[in-house]
Scaffold this active site. Structure first.
Site, PDB file in Angstrom:
ATOM      1  N   GLU A 114     -47.284 -18.681  35.414  1.00  0.00           N
ATOM      2  CA  GLU A 114     -46.652 -19.905  35.919  1.00  0.00           C
ATOM      3  C   GLU A 114     -46.102 -20.696  34.739  1.00  0.00           C
ATOM      4  OE1 GLU A 114     -49.785 -22.752  37.321  1.00  0.00           O
ATOM      5  OE2 GLU A 114     -51.067 -21.096  36.710  1.00  0.00           O
ATOM      6  N   LYS A 116     -45.337 -23.385  32.117  1.00  0.00           N
ATOM      7  CA  LYS A 116     -46.212 -24.408  31.546  1.00  0.00           C
ATOM      8  C   LYS A 116     -45.395 -25.683  31.379  1.00  0.00           C
ATOM      9  CE  LYS A 116     -49.418 -24.943  27.679  1.00  0.00           C
ATOM     10  NZ  LYS A 116     -49.039 -26.291  27.341  1.00  0.00           N
ATOM     11  N   ASP A 118     -44.524 -29.482  30.393  1.00  0.00           N
ATOM     12  CA  ASP A 118     -44.860 -30.249  29.201  1.00  0.00           C
ATOM     13  C   ASP A 118     -45.128 -31.708  29.575  1.00  0.00           C
ATOM     14  OD1 ASP A 118     -45.392 -30.450  26.592  1.00  0.00           O
ATOM     15  OD2 ASP A 118     -43.315 -30.521  25.915  1.00  0.00           O
ATOM     16  N   ARG A 137     -57.154 -36.516  30.984  1.00  0.00           N
ATOM     17  CA  ARG A 137     -58.077 -35.538  30.417  1.00  0.00           C
ATOM     18  C   ARG A 137     -58.972 -36.157  29.348  1.00  0.00           C
ATOM     19  NH1 ARG A 137     -58.115 -32.428  25.955  1.00  0.00           N
ATOM     20  NH2 ARG A 137     -59.041 -30.346  26.125  1.00  0.00           N
ATOM     21  N   GLU A 173     -50.454 -31.479  36.227  1.00  0.00           N
ATOM     22  CA  GLU A 173     -49.710 -32.049  35.103  1.00  0.00           C
ATOM     23  C   GLU A 173     -48.853 -33.222  35.566  1.00  0.00           C
ATOM     24  OE1 GLU A 173     -50.668 -30.387  32.599  1.00  0.00           O
ATOM     25  OE2 GLU A 173     -49.311 -30.912  30.946  1.00  0.00           O
ATOM     26  N   TYR A 223     -47.394 -31.992  39.191  1.00  0.00           N
ATOM     27  CA  TYR A 223     -47.452 -30.596  39.624  1.00  0.00           C
ATOM     28  C   TYR A 223     -48.899 -30.131  39.491  1.00  0.00           C
ATOM     29  CZ  TYR A 223     -42.398 -30.357  39.593  1.00  0.00           C
ATOM     30  OH  TYR A 223     -41.074 -30.559  39.872  1.00  0.00           O
ATOM     31  N   LYS A 312     -46.394 -19.706  24.162  1.00  0.00           N
ATOM     32  CA  LYS A 312     -45.512 -20.812  23.798  1.00  0.00           C
ATOM     33  C   LYS A 312     -44.151 -20.264  23.387  1.00  0.00           C
ATOM     34  CE  LYS A 312     -47.947 -24.747  23.615  1.00  0.00           C
ATOM     35  NZ  LYS A 312     -48.044 -25.363  22.358  1.00  0.00           N
ATOM     36  N   CYS A 406     -21.949 -22.122 -14.580  1.00  0.00           N
ATOM     37  CA  CYS A 406     -21.985 -21.237 -13.405  1.00  0.00           C
ATOM     38  C   CYS A 406     -23.049 -20.156 -13.607  1.00  0.00           C
ATOM     39  CB  CYS A 406     -20.604 -20.615 -13.209  1.00  0.00           C
ATOM     40  SG  CYS A 406     -20.603 -19.306 -11.982  1.00  0.00           S
ATOM     41  N   CYS A 409     -20.953 -16.570 -13.999  1.00  0.00           N
ATOM     42  CA  CYS A 409     -20.106 -16.206 -15.140  1.00  0.00           C
ATOM     43  C   CYS A 409     -20.353 -17.088 -16.359  1.00  0.00           C
ATOM     44  CB  CYS A 409     -18.636 -16.254 -14.738  1.00  0.00           C
ATOM     45  SG  CYS A 409     -18.046 -17.936 -14.469  1.00  0.00           S
ATOM     46  N   CYS A 460     -17.281 -24.000  -9.955  1.00  0.00           N
ATOM     47  CA  CYS A 460     -17.196 -23.167 -11.154  1.00  0.00           C
ATOM     48  C   CYS A 460     -15.748 -23.266 -11.613  1.00  0.00           C
ATOM     49  CB  CYS A 460     -17.542 -21.718 -10.813  1.00  0.00           C
ATOM     50  SG  CYS A 460     -17.073 -20.588 -12.126  1.00  0.00           S
ATOM     51  N   CYS A 465     -13.990 -15.987 -11.764  1.00  0.00           N
ATOM     52  CA  CYS A 465     -15.441 -15.755 -11.695  1.00  0.00           C
ATOM     53  C   CYS A 465     -15.714 -14.606 -10.721  1.00  0.00           C
ATOM     54  CB  CYS A 465     -16.125 -17.034 -11.227  1.00  0.00           C
ATOM     55  SG  CYS A 465     -17.873 -16.797 -10.872  1.00  0.00           S
TER      56      CYS A 465
HETATM   57  S1  IVH Z   1     -53.712 -24.172  33.684  1.00  0.00           S
HETATM   58  C1  IVH Z   1     -57.993 -24.738  31.228  1.00  0.00           C
HETATM   59  N1  IVH Z   1     -51.201 -24.330  34.306  1.00  0.00           N
HETATM   60  O1  IVH Z   1     -51.233 -27.048  29.386  1.00  0.00           O
HETATM   61  C2  IVH Z   1     -56.748 -25.478  31.544  1.00  0.00           C
HETATM   62  N2  IVH Z   1     -52.009 -25.678  32.562  1.00  0.00           N
HETATM   63  O2  IVH Z   1     -52.067 -26.234  26.732  1.00  0.00           O
HETATM   64  C3  IVH Z   1     -56.046 -24.783  32.619  1.00  0.00           C
HETATM   65  N3  IVH Z   1     -50.323 -27.152  31.570  1.00  0.00           N
HETATM   66  O3  IVH Z   1     -54.397 -28.544  29.482  1.00  0.00           O
HETATM   67  C4  IVH Z   1     -54.661 -25.171  32.621  1.00  0.00           C
HETATM   68  N4  IVH Z   1     -48.665 -26.554  32.866  1.00  0.00           N
HETATM   69  O4  IVH Z   1     -52.408 -29.729  30.682  1.00  0.00           O
HETATM   70  C5  IVH Z   1     -52.166 -24.764  33.503  1.00  0.00           C
HETATM   71  N5  IVH Z   1     -48.992 -24.432  35.006  1.00  0.00           N
HETATM   72  C6  IVH Z   1     -49.975 -24.856  34.212  1.00  0.00           C
HETATM   73  C7  IVH Z   1     -49.756 -25.846  33.234  1.00  0.00           C
HETATM   74  C8  IVH Z   1     -50.806 -26.219  32.420  1.00  0.00           C
HETATM   75  C9  IVH Z   1     -49.043 -27.336  31.871  1.00  0.00           C
HETATM   76  C10 IVH Z   1     -51.042 -27.877  30.499  1.00  0.00           C
HETATM   77  C11 IVH Z   1     -52.433 -28.353  30.886  1.00  0.00           C
HETATM   78  C12 IVH Z   1     -53.355 -27.721  29.875  1.00  0.00           C
HETATM   79  C13 IVH Z   1     -52.415 -27.444  28.747  1.00  0.00           C
HETATM   80  C14 IVH Z   1     -52.938 -26.371  27.813  1.00  0.00           C
END
Ligand code: IVH
Length: 696
Positions: A114, A116, A118, A137, A173, A223, A312, A406, A409, A460, A465
């Protein structure tokens, strides 16, 4: 590095990382991007694991993390909120898979991938389906009670679409879309307030507003990615996602069940192409073992689960150390400083050098040998130094001084521009360089008289050269698209006495080359056939290849379009050249001077005698893809390979069979071949079908 140096570097890294963490977590006003922070942390981790004698588990960097702001009520999480281990390459994912297999003694399992997102993670508590409490968190054990702010997020249901009784905890997130972030920054700027470096920081800053009204205005989004205590009938991670959707949450909008790592990697690539177009920021892909029973048996190591890893996407910025600054002599004699680094992975390719362009740039950045710098390589951008981390200095860094002579040369170096015009006499023969031709001319015009540039440049003074004529010839073969001849072959041909200037290339025969030691007949044939198939050239490229000072691609096109034939250009007076649109007096004089010099005219005649033909039919410019080189790999969703080729050629582009540094674009479809990897490692711009169509 000796031990003392390593120890000091570790201390410096800790101090700087700690300072950045404080800015990020406590002040909410980071002034550096995540990539830079990650890059420094990676260096620290690697030094600490290599030199455990200097590792310090109580180092401040591990304590500042996620400290809840004192103004918010603290909430203890029922179950610790973990984080994920990162993987930065396919190999690191393979290593993870090996660890998994060792721990569960089976290779019969699926993956769930899935996107990730940000943002920042949050935990939501529901009682009998009603949202009752939510927290950030924090440090994983204790977070901040941001219930009121979370209630302002439209995509967090206040009531779940389920009859489930009792308490459940949802994790996910909190994110901000790129457009909301831009709008917010604009507003912050207008109010003279701090702006946010990225969508994650702005989401975090907004969720931690004490006033929920402000949080509401910030348009946050949520999400879900986990159900912390799940009912026993859920058997898989993908099953959790299904339930999350059913009860009213958004989940990562791009996910995939994969049967093996091959499928995982192709999904990562697929998403990699399109993720820039997502409305929210993403920094990777979370890959899990889908089966929950297996997840449980795999368990945890430290603060991360063994059953999940975060891939990443390559960082576009990283930190590195400047090992040296050398200089290069270009085809116009310009001397450019070049920074050398410890090889560093940036945006998928290893960077070990970057041009510093000129002295102005060095002074503006105050870059010194030994400095820790931020380097950047976004998409098809040439690597560059964007910033010096002056906090990382030890006092031993050395300032760079432009050499007086230079390096190739030994002639004097002349400083030109910004009103400081030191004239010095040439130590080399008083000759005029003809660019692609190497014949000396017994007359030398001062560069000072030809340039009226404001920035300082160093040249130069020797028109003959070897570095200049070498670069001039390389420029020539590139413009004639004789790609089979690289700098090494050119040097060889010159050293063997087979050519004295670029025009001689057109007299070569297969036997000249195949007779050379370590030169196969096949490669000799390829080179000769490439040379002879590139004898027809449009006027503008003919002009551009001559290496007339100040005549780049665009100016060459302007001249060709205005005059239409070489004869007219040769005869043109200053007054005629001046009339070309977009051309100023300095360039005018340079063009005029070039065609006044007999040796340049002799070189041009030699080209014609050796078979060069100007193709006047393609004088007109304006093709959308003029001279752009494409390589195709994989199958596109709707266009056939032939369609794509025709479209490229119709717009003046070319399709090549393999990827090289000359390639402008690689068009990638599903199941791409090694050309895709070549493109990634050379940092060539990659287009999917949608991007490709945008070019038209
Ligand atoms: S699963 C044990 N799924 O990324 C934590 N995390 O770098 C399980 N994150 O702390 C996380 N999208 O805040 C999961 N689709 C996703 C995510 C996600 C973003 C974040 C989350 C986690 C961090 C780890």
């Amino acid at each position: 590095m000796d031990n003392n140096k390593i120890k000091n570097r570790i201390i410096k890294l800790r101090e700087e990382i700690s300072r950045l963490r404080f800015l990020y977590h406590v002040e909410n006003s980071p002034n550096i991007t995540d990539d830079v922070y990650d890059s420094l942390t990676r260096e620290l981790n690697s030094l600490e694991s290599k030199y455990p004698e200097y590792a310090n588990p109580n180092s401040s960097i591990f304590r500042v993390a996620g400290e809840p702001l004192s103004e918010f009520k603290k909430v203890k999480h029922d179950i610790r909120m973990l984080s994920l281990n990162d993987a930065f390459s396919e190999n690191e994912i393979i290593d993870w898979e090996n660890r998994v297999k060792k721990n569960i003694d089976s290779d019969n399992f699926n993956y769930f991938c899935e996107v990730k997102l940000d943002g920042l993670s949050a935990s939501l508590h529901y009682k009998d389906g009603i949202f009752i409490k939510g927290a950030t968190r924090g440090d994983g054990f204790v977070g901040e009670d941001v219930t009121e702010n979370l209630k302002m997020i439209e995509t967090i249901p206040l009531k779940l679409n389920t009859d489930i009784k009792g308490e459940i905890e949802i994790r996910g997130e909190v994110v901000m879309t790129k457009s909301a972030w831009k709008k917010l920054n604009k507003k912050q700027q207008d109010l003279g307030k701090t702006t946010f470096a990225n969508t994650r920081n702005s989401a975090a800053g907004s969720l931690r507003q004490l006033d929920p009204k402000i949080a509401k205005e910030r348009n946050l989004d949520f999400y879900a990615w986990d159900i912390a205590q799940y009912p026993s009938h859920i058997l898989s991670h993908s099953g959790k996602h299904k339930i999350l959707k059913e009860i009213g949450f958004q989940v990562a909008p791009f996910d995939k069940k994969a049967k093996d790592l091959k499928e995982v990697f192709s999904f990562i690539k697929e998403v990699g192409f399109i993720r820039d177009n997502f409305p929210y920021g993403t920094d990777g892909m979370v890959i899990s073992i889908d089966n929950l029973e297996l997840q449980e048996s795999l368990g945890y190591v430290g603060k991360a689960p063994r059953y999940m890893i975060a891939y990443k996407y390559p960082a576009e910025r990283a930190t590195t150390i400047v090992k040296d600054i050398s200089v290069n002599v270009g085809r116009t004699g310009a001397i450019t400083p070049l920074a050398h680094f410890n090889p560093t992975l940036v945006a998928g390719s290893t960077i070990s050098k970057a041009t510093l362009h000129n002295m102005d740039q060095i002074e503006r950045l105050d870059i010194r040998v030994g400095d820790t710098v931020v380097i950047q390589k976004a998409g098809d951008v040439i690597p560059e130094v964007v910033e010096v981390l002056t906090n990382m200095r030890t006092g031993k860094e050395k300032k760079f001084k432009m050499p007086e002579f230079c390096p190739v040369c030994g002639s004097n170096v002349e400083k030109i521009g910004a009103g400081v015009q030191k004239s010095s006499s040439s130590q080399g023969p008083r000759t005029r360089w003809t660019g692609a031709g190497a014949r000396p001319v017994a007359q030398r015009t001062s560069l000072n008289s030809r340039l009226n540039t404001k920035s300082v440049a160093y040249y130069c003074t020797n028109k003959n050269c070897p570095a200049r004529s070498r670069r001039g010839m390389q420029h020539f073969v590139n413009i004639y698209e004789i790609y089979e001849i690289g700098p090494k072959i050119l040097d060889r041909l010159k050293d063997e006495g087979l050519i004295t200037d670029a025009a001689d290339l057109f007299t070569l025969e297969v036997s000249d080359l195949s007779g050379l030691e370590r030169f196969g007949v096949k490669s000799a044939e390829n080179i000769i056939s490439s040379i002879s198939s590139h004898k027809r050239i449009p006027l503008w490229r003919f002009l551009y290849a001559l290496g007339i000072i100040h005549v780049g691609e665009q100016t060459a096109q302007d001249i060709a379009n205005y005059f239409g034939s070489l004869e007219k250009i040769k005869k043109a007076k200053i007054e005629d050249i001046e009339k070309i649109p977009n051309i100023g007096p300095v360039v005018t004089k340079s063009i005029y001077d070039f065609f006044q010099h007999e040796d340049n005219l002799i070189f041009i005649d030699k080209l014609f005698n050796n078979g060069i033909k100007i193709d006047n039919s393609s004088v007109k410019s304006g093709f959308k893809l003029k001279d752009k080189i494409f390589v195709l790999t994989g199958t596109l969703p709707s266009l056939s390979r032939d369609d794509v080729k025709k479209m490229i050629i119709k717009e003046g582009g070319r399709v090549a069979g393999s990827v090289s540094s000359k390639t402008n674009y690689v068009v990638v479809g599903s199941e791409p071949g090694s050309k895709y990897d070549d493109a990634l490692s050379l940092g060539i711009k990659i287009l999917d079908e949608k991007d490709f169509l945008k070019l038209f």
